[in-house]
Each structure stands twice: as C-alpha cells, then as structure tokens.
Design an enzyme around this catalytic site. Structure first.
Site, short mmCIF file in Angstrom:
data_model
loop_
_atom_site.label_atom_id
_atom_site.label_comp_id
_atom_site.label_asym_id
_atom_site.label_seq_id
_atom_site.Cartn_x
_atom_site.Cartn_y
_atom_site.Cartn_z
N CYS A 71 0.79 -1.23 0.00
CA CYS A 71 0.00 0.00 0.00
C CYS A 71 0.82 1.28 0.00
O CYS A 71 0.50 2.23 -0.72
CB CYS A 71 -0.98 0.01 1.17
SG CYS A 71 -0.23 0.19 2.81
N HIS A 110 -2.12 1.05 7.11
CA HIS A 110 -2.63 1.10 5.75
C HIS A 110 -2.91 2.54 5.37
O HIS A 110 -3.26 3.37 6.22
CB HIS A 110 -3.91 0.26 5.63
CG HIS A 110 -4.44 0.18 4.23
ND1 HIS A 110 -3.70 -0.35 3.19
CD2 HIS A 110 -5.62 0.58 3.68
CE1 HIS A 110 -4.41 -0.29 2.08
NE2 HIS A 110 -5.56 0.28 2.35
N ASP A 125 -8.28 2.95 -3.68
CA ASP A 125 -7.31 2.17 -2.91
C ASP A 125 -6.78 1.06 -3.81
O ASP A 125 -7.44 0.04 -4.03
CB ASP A 125 -7.97 1.59 -1.66
CG ASP A 125 -6.98 0.90 -0.73
OD1 ASP A 125 -5.83 0.69 -1.14
OD2 ASP A 125 -7.37 0.60 0.42
#
Length: 272
Positions: A71, A110, A125
C-alpha cells in the site's frame, strides 16, 4: 524528470492513453488500469530488502523495474500521479481488517486516498491486495456501490467507518478508518513496522495479487495460486517447487526473477 515525463512513464506502465483532464471518469480509468498492470506484492521483504517509499524509489521499482509493491508504494505512487494531474487528493490512514474479528485491533498500517471532485468525496485504494478497488467508491454510508469487480459499501459503527466488500457469504470488512490524514512521517513509521517488524504479517507469508478483465482476480498466497471470477468462485492450484513458483510469478503477474531466487518465509515449505 518533469511532471509530463513522469506521467508519460506512469501511463505507459498501466497502458492508459486517454484524456488527462481531472474527472471521475479519469479516476475510474486509472484505478482499474493500475490494479490490472501493477501487482500487489511483498516479495522484497522476503528477499531481505528494505522498502523505501520515497517517490524516486517507488518510481524506480514500480515503473522502471516493472515490479509491484504494497500500500505505501502503490497508493504513494498514485497519490503523486493524481496530484500532478490536478486532483484534490489526500492520504488517509486505516487499519486493514480482512479476516480479523471486530474485537481485534490491527495496527494502523494502511493508507488509501481521498479525492474531492465536483463537490463529492471519493475513495480509491490500489494497495489492499486481492480486494484492491478497481473503481473509486463515493463516500456515502449504507449504500451498495458496484465496481468493476465486487460490490462495496461504507458503514459507520462505534465511531469508526468500515469499508466493506460483498462476498457470497455476506459483507466482510476491508479496513476501518476515521478520515484522519496520514502524513508522510506516519507513512514512513508504518512502513517500517510493516516491512521490518518481526510480527508483521508480511514477514510470514508470500502475497501477490492483481485484478484481471471481466471481474477476475489472480492471487498467490505462499504456495496456493487462485483465480476467482466476479461471483467469487475460485479455482485453486498448489505450487510444488521453487521453479514452478518463479514461473507462476512471470506468467500470471509479469514479475521476473532468476530461477534460483529464494523467498525466505515460514509460509513456503517445499517437499523436495
């Protein structure tokens, strides 16, 4: 490298050649193309390498070397892309909750992106593995939203928002968040934990994932390779040797490694 060259290289990497004027259509197109072409993966961690999330390092790895990442690399790259295109975008901190009960508190490791456009708030995302968004979703509560892959929704419970995905057996939490921005220093600290802390789940398993066409998903977890369609019906294959693993990485995820590459993790046990 100027902004134009940066964007040219990024769009070449994801195979996009359309308009570059900020719009929701552009955000949709970029999100889908990104997760189809740049795989989610934690392989450098298993090779004993540090994860550098500076823009130069992420650009070199994901664009020039044609690798993937997790991420902080994936959404970090997309953050800069959207900023250079003129989008109003900020990084948001979150806790990944896939397969985690509500009474368990995972670390806040995250990051995803909040985009403001035409008076509406959108989330994208591209860095949450096998459930990375393939379409941005709007920040509205208790409303089912279709994407290029699974149906999603956002609910608010216990002073927290939950991004959820609809599986055949019901709704599952993807992540929880409070809309708190995640500045660069927080991303650096969380990245250190994720890549180097001995209890990080990226240390004990191999994870690679990307989205395909027609709602398909391709996922590799340790020795198990799976393909699932839009209805989440999966076919699974067990990988039986290191050589076969290298072949799957190349054929299914376009990730190239020498045949003698050894990924060090307890999740890989070979019966040789």
């Amino acid at each position: 490298m100027n902004d134009h060259q940066f964007l040219d290289a990024y769009f070449d990497r994801i195979g996009y050649s359309g308009p570059r004027i900020p719009s929701i259509d552009l955000l949709h197109n970029i999100t889908l193309a990104h997760v189809r072409c740049i795989p989610f993966e934690n392989l450098d961690i298993l090779l004993g390498k540090s994860i550098n999330i500076s823009l130069d390092s992420v650009f070199e790895k994901l664009i020039i070397q044609k690798r993937g990442g997790y991420c902080f690399e994936q959404n970090g790259l997309l953050l800069h892309v959207l900023q250079k295109l003129g989008f109003d975008v900020i990084p948001i901190s979150a806790r990944v909750r896939l397969d985690k009960p509500r009474d368990f508190t995972p670390p806040r490791t995250h990051v995803f992106l909040r985009v403001e456009h035409s008076g509406k708030t959108w989330f994208t995302d591209v860095g949450v593995g096998g459930v990375s968004l393939t379409s941005p979703i709007q920040f509205i509560q208790n409303t089912e939203q279709t994407t290029n892959h699974e149906t999603r929704r956002i609910v608010y419970e216990g002073n927290r928002y939950f991004h959820q995905v609809l599986f055949p057996n019901g709704w599952a939490d993807v992540c929880e968040f409070t809309l708190e921005e995640m500045p660069e220093i927080d991303r650096e600290l969380a990245n250190w934990y994720t890549s180097d802390h001995p209890k990080s789940h990226f240390k004990d398993r191999l994870i690679v994932a990307r989205a395909g066409e027609d709602g398909k998903r391709f996922t590799l977890v340790n020795r198990e390779y799976s393909e699932r369609n839009k209805n989440v019906i999966a076919s699974k294959t067990i990988i039986n040797s290191p050589k076969e693993l290298i072949n799957v990485l190349k054929e299914k995820f376009n990730l190239s490694f020498p045949t003698n590459t050894e990924f060090r993790t307890p999740g890989l046990q070979w019966d040789l």
